[in-house]
Design an enzyme around this catalytic site. Sequence first.
Site, PDB file in Angstrom:
ATOM      1  N   CYS A 165       0.869  -1.173   0.000  1.00 47.58           N
ATOM      2  CA  CYS A 165       0.000   0.000   0.000  1.00 47.58           C
ATOM      3  C   CYS A 165       0.905   1.222   0.000  1.00 47.58           C
ATOM      4  CB  CYS A 165      -0.913  -0.009   1.224  1.00 47.58           C
ATOM      5  SG  CYS A 165      -2.049   1.393   1.302  1.00 47.58           S
ATOM      6  N   CYS A 205      -2.114  15.174   3.165  1.00 44.96           N
ATOM      7  CA  CYS A 205      -3.386  15.123   2.443  1.00 44.96           C
ATOM      8  C   CYS A 205      -4.208  16.349   2.815  1.00 44.96           C
ATOM      9  CB  CYS A 205      -4.149  13.849   2.815  1.00 44.96           C
ATOM     10  SG  CYS A 205      -5.700  13.616   1.902  1.00 44.96           S
ATOM     11  N   CYS A 258     -10.672  14.193   5.980  1.00 44.75           N
ATOM     12  CA  CYS A 258     -11.579  13.179   6.552  1.00 44.75           C
ATOM     13  C   CYS A 258     -11.342  13.068   8.061  1.00 44.75           C
ATOM     14  CB  CYS A 258     -11.356  11.833   5.868  1.00 44.75           C
ATOM     15  SG  CYS A 258     -11.659  11.874   4.088  1.00 44.75           S
ATOM     16  N   CYS A 290      -3.414   5.243   8.284  1.00 42.30           N
ATOM     17  CA  CYS A 290      -2.683   6.131   7.372  1.00 42.30           C
ATOM     18  C   CYS A 290      -2.265   7.407   8.092  1.00 42.30           C
ATOM     19  CB  CYS A 290      -3.548   6.484   6.166  1.00 42.30           C
ATOM     20  SG  CYS A 290      -3.842   5.101   5.060  1.00 42.30           S
TER      21      CYS A 290
END
Length: 345
Positions: free
Chosen positions: A104, A111, A115, A332
């Site tokens: 991954c 980012c 979210c 992440c």
Amino acid sequence: MKDIRSCNAEEMKQIVLSYGEKPFRGKQLMEWVHGKQAETFDEMSNLSEKLREKLKEDYIISGMKIIEKQISKKKDTAKYLFSLSDGNVIESVWMKYRHGNSVCISSQAGCRMGCTFCASTLTGLTRNLTAGEMLSQIYEIQRETGERVSNIIVMGMGEPLDNYDNLVKFVRLVSEENGLHISQRSITVSTCGLVDKIRDLMEEQLQITLAISLHAPNDDIRRQTMPVANTYSMDDIFKVCREYFAKTGRRITFEYSMIRGVNDKKEHALELAKRCRGLNCHINLIPLNEVKERDCLRSTAEDIDRFKIILENNRINVTIRREMGSDIDAACGQLRKKYIERTDN
């Protein structure tokens, strides 16, 4: 200086021609960069010293260094923290399955999607990764483990479709016959739902699997957890998914993180099943990796199982993602954030 790992075979041919070299030198350069995964131009022994010096003047090889590695107790998952040439840090995860090794990878340093259950967005977006830097994550993990990667998931740090051009170039490079030659059908690209970019992607004639980070059955809940929902509605997403399948013939995957009390109730499962009816899709239920800075808790195992059964009873293809790396910083952005906090203090 340009990253030569981001160059394809035709570009390498043009590079050597611009130096007055024969076209076959481009094939040799391609073999060194993507076949043998050379880390320096000096390794390229069948290229003349003059050509190597010219390459060194104009190009870099986008290598990266492992600065931290965590291995799960089962030894089937490893998380890597890489340092890039400019000092930025990114994460990648290696997962060992019976059918082969998956990696991954990240597509951005940080980012900007925001979210609420994700650690990657806590530090914002620093920059996009080049196609070569995306490849280098795989090259370094293969070098470190001594094992070949057979499946790639672009689902690490960042929103891949927010780095669209580099993503598409990466997919083409990693599936090149003279490179790793990984089938595009073994590549999954995950997006939070950038509808316009999905429409662009369906025109690329790629055979990748498109995964949509859905995480909600309706707009109200999705807006609570994903700011992108203020731009693209659920109707927008499901419309473009149907267009994507009609154009590519590739089944859609929906990623659905199970958040306690937010999206895991019986009525949510029934609403999700209704939305998916008639669409060739698969739903991947994800037990949430909890992040201490985020006010989100994982659904109970009983609630996740109940949710799955309701979907199955409504003839929806569904699985619960196998938990891997739960004893390390698996979510992440977690490992990167801890590193940045340590080095800033």
